[in-house]
Design an enzyme around this catalytic site. Sequence first.
Site, PDB file in Angstrom:
ATOM      1  N   ASN A  45       0.820  -1.149  -0.033  1.00 46.67           N
ATOM      2  CA  ASN A  45      -0.125  -0.056   0.004  1.00 46.67           C
ATOM      3  C   ASN A  45       0.869   1.283   0.023  1.00 46.67           C
ATOM      4  OD1 ASN A  45       0.725  -0.678   2.609  1.00 46.67           O
ATOM      5  ND2 ASN A  45      -1.189   0.265   3.526  1.00 46.67           N
ATOM      6  N   GLU A  47       0.262   5.149   0.501  1.00 48.35           N
ATOM      7  CA  GLU A  47      -0.352   6.268   1.127  1.00 48.35           C
ATOM      8  C   GLU A  47       0.039   7.555   0.550  1.00 48.35           C
ATOM      9  OE1 GLU A  47      -0.994   5.517   5.215  1.00 48.35           O
ATOM     10  OE2 GLU A  47      -2.374   3.822   4.641  1.00 48.35           O
ATOM     11  N   CYS A  56      -4.310   0.687  -2.596  1.00 45.50           N
ATOM     12  CA  CYS A  56      -3.916  -0.729  -1.735  1.00 45.50           C
ATOM     13  C   CYS A  56      -2.834  -1.523  -2.292  1.00 45.50           C
ATOM     14  CB  CYS A  56      -5.194  -1.511  -1.504  1.00 45.50           C
ATOM     15  SG  CYS A  56      -6.765  -0.777  -0.693  1.00 45.50           S
ATOM     16  N   GLU A  58      -3.054  -4.741  -2.815  1.00 40.41           N
ATOM     17  CA  GLU A  58      -3.395  -5.766  -3.877  1.00 40.41           C
ATOM     18  C   GLU A  58      -3.396  -5.094  -5.382  1.00 40.41           C
ATOM     19  OE1 GLU A  58      -4.809  -5.023  -0.766  1.00 40.41           O
ATOM     20  OE2 GLU A  58      -5.712  -6.769   0.083  1.00 40.41           O
ATOM     21  N   CYS A  89      -9.930  -5.465   0.394  1.00 37.56           N
ATOM     22  CA  CYS A  89     -11.146  -4.505   0.423  1.00 37.56           C
ATOM     23  C   CYS A  89     -11.967  -4.809  -0.837  1.00 37.56           C
ATOM     24  CB  CYS A  89     -10.747  -3.098   0.516  1.00 37.56           C
ATOM     25  SG  CYS A  89      -9.985  -2.340  -0.973  1.00 37.56           S
ATOM     26  N   CYS A  92     -10.315  -3.752  -4.284  1.00 40.77           N
ATOM     27  CA  CYS A  92      -9.325  -4.595  -4.731  1.00 40.77           C
ATOM     28  C   CYS A  92      -9.866  -5.836  -5.203  1.00 40.77           C
ATOM     29  CB  CYS A  92      -8.494  -4.822  -3.451  1.00 40.77           C
ATOM     30  SG  CYS A  92      -7.239  -3.448  -2.939  1.00 40.77           S
TER      31      CYS A  92
HETATM   32  N1  THU Z   1      -5.226  -1.756   2.636  1.00 37.43           N
HETATM   33  C1  THU Z   1      -4.738  -2.690   1.690  1.00 37.43           C
HETATM   34  O1  THU Z   1      -3.526  -2.134   1.250  1.00 37.43           O
HETATM   35  N2  THU Z   1      -5.403  -3.670   1.273  1.00 37.43           N
HETATM   36  C2  THU Z   1      -6.717  -3.908   1.487  1.00 37.43           C
HETATM   37  O2  THU Z   1      -7.196  -4.565   1.010  1.00 37.43           O
HETATM   38  C3  THU Z   1      -7.296  -3.040   2.743  1.00 37.43           C
HETATM   39  C4  THU Z   1      -6.599  -1.905   2.996  1.00 37.43           C
HETATM   40  C5  THU Z   1      -4.389  -0.281   2.923  1.00 37.43           C
HETATM   41  C6  THU Z   1      -4.957   0.856   2.437  1.00 37.43           C
HETATM   42  C7  THU Z   1      -4.536   1.900   3.656  1.00 37.43           C
HETATM   43  O3  THU Z   1      -3.214   2.037   2.847  1.00 37.43           O
HETATM   44  C8  THU Z   1      -4.408   1.117   4.743  1.00 37.43           C
HETATM   45  O4  THU Z   1      -4.333  -0.380   4.441  1.00 37.43           O
HETATM   46  C9  THU Z   1      -5.449   1.107   5.693  1.00 37.43           C
HETATM   47  O5  THU Z   1      -6.876   1.171   5.137  1.00 37.43           O
END
Ligand code: THU
Length: 138
Positions: A45, A47, A56, A58, A89, A92
């Site tokens: 991920n 940000e 994310c 994935e 999520c 994804c």
């Molecule tokens: N996140 C992912 O990388 N994958 C997911 O399937 C769920 C959430 C990340 C997004 C964000 O950077 C952090 O987790 C918190 O939501």
Amino acid sequence: MTRQADHKLRDAAFAALERSHAPYSGFPVGAALHARNGAVFQGCNVENASYGLGICAERVAVFSAVITGAGVFDCIAIATEAEEPSPPCGACLQVMAEFAPTELVVRSYCRNGAEACWKLGDLLPHPFTANLLATTGI
Ligand code: THU
């Protein structure tokens, strides 16, 4: 996939987690997508100070695979620091459904040894698919 291949993919997901840029959520995620030809695509991920721009792990892995033209995917491993296995999520899952079969194995791992395994089709039984676009008659 063999047990050994599963472990290799899990390790690739944890290695990707180390690259995570998650200073705002404090929730690092790593992913490793396995193609049937043996290729592995990692994602973490990423940000941003402008929060909505984050992506994310994935989706980074899937998009990285797409740009190489990789073929059929059979497994994605996800690694987090959470206490219990985290499923992908909804966004994804929808992106995975575009490029992977419903049989795609989704494995989620924690540092504490907890793990879970699902099929993409169970996590997202009704994806929005391209054939629906054709039903508007436009
Ligand atoms: N996140 C992912 O990388 N994958 C997911 O399937 C769920 C959430 C990340 C997004 C964000 O950077 C952090 O987790 C918190 O939501």
